[in-house]
Enzyme design. Structure first.
Site, PDB file in Angstrom:
ATOM      1  N   TYR A 111      33.540  31.621  39.059  1.00  0.00           N
ATOM      2  CA  TYR A 111      34.657  30.879  39.648  1.00  0.00           C
ATOM      3  C   TYR A 111      34.425  30.662  41.143  1.00  0.00           C
ATOM      4  CZ  TYR A 111      36.395  35.596  40.859  1.00  0.00           C
ATOM      5  OH  TYR A 111      36.520  36.881  41.326  1.00  0.00           O
ATOM      6  N   HIS A 124      31.314  38.445  36.478  1.00  0.00           N
ATOM      7  CA  HIS A 124      31.457  39.884  36.752  1.00  0.00           C
ATOM      8  C   HIS A 124      32.705  40.434  36.095  1.00  0.00           C
ATOM      9  CE1 HIS A 124      33.910  37.943  39.867  1.00  0.00           C
ATOM     10  NE2 HIS A 124      34.654  39.029  39.828  1.00  0.00           N
TER      11      HIS A 124
HETATM   12 FE   FE2 Z   1      36.714  39.021  40.340  1.00  0.00          FE
END
Ligand code: FE2
Length: 200
Positions: A111, A124
């Site tokens: 993102y 992650h």
């Molecule tokens: Fe994050």
């Protein structure tokens, strides 16, 4: 030189199994409303140990993450990517007597986070866990092998070079379930020279 543990390091929260509800460790099920969450189903598993490889048993691990489209369920996240009505992105479980844990989830998407031009966080998963006592809370982020965004990420690059590999999970065919999901291994060391890097 080993330092003798004080009472505050030998005592602390003891989480009973009742703190974890059915499906808390399965993020593909714990927020299901009307269907399966979208994205690639994965398994994250590993072992939590101290610096001598002794298991940290019966400790609480909590994780949180973005959905497959790279969006968190949080009002601060206004990234123009879809929310998934069947995925919340939070889960928890207890390590067993050997320090082992296992989560089922969806592979999180990258993102943008606006930290610099074209700044994208690598895929992650955030981890939080307790050691032997409440002062040993560890919060960290687990990454995926081969992610091209790692070399551009100031969070990952803020970790000393020698310790970065400790934050990258590895593909593990033994954790992979036939016809169901790929398995990734992420082991966590709570203390000592080779401890997992954590956030301050
Ligand atoms: Fe994050």
């Amino acid at each position: 030189m080993p330092i003798k543990h004080t009472l505050s390091e030998l005592t602390g929260p003891v989480f009973g199994d009742d703190v974890v509800r059915l499906n808390d460790q399965d993020l593909t099920k714990n927020a299901k409303v009307n269907g399966e969450p979208l994205g690639e189903r994965i398994i994250i598993a590993g072992r939590v140990t101290d610096e001598l490889g002794r298991p940290i048993s019966h400790t609480l691990i909590e994780i949180w993450q973005a959905n497959a489209a790279g969006r968190y369920v949080h009002k601060a996240d206004q990234h123009q990517a879809p929310l998934d009505p069947n995925f919340l992105g939070g889960g928890r479980c207890m390590t067993d007597s050997n320090g082992c844990y296992k989560f089922y989830t969806i592979k999180p998407g990258a993102y943008p986070w606006g930290n610099h031009f074209n700044a994208w966080r690598p895929n992650h998963i955030h981890f939080s866990l307790f050691g032997r006592n409440i002062t040993n809370r560890l919060a960290t982020q687990m990454y995926f092998p081969g992610d091209p965004l790692l070399e551009y990420d100031p969070v990952f690059k803020g970790v000393p070079v020698a310790a970065r590999s400790l934050l990258i999970s590895s593909f593990n065919v033994d954790y992979t379930e036939e016809g169901f999901a790929l398995g990734y291994e992420f082991n966590i060391v709570l203390r000592g020279k080779n401890h997992t890097p954590f956030e301050k």
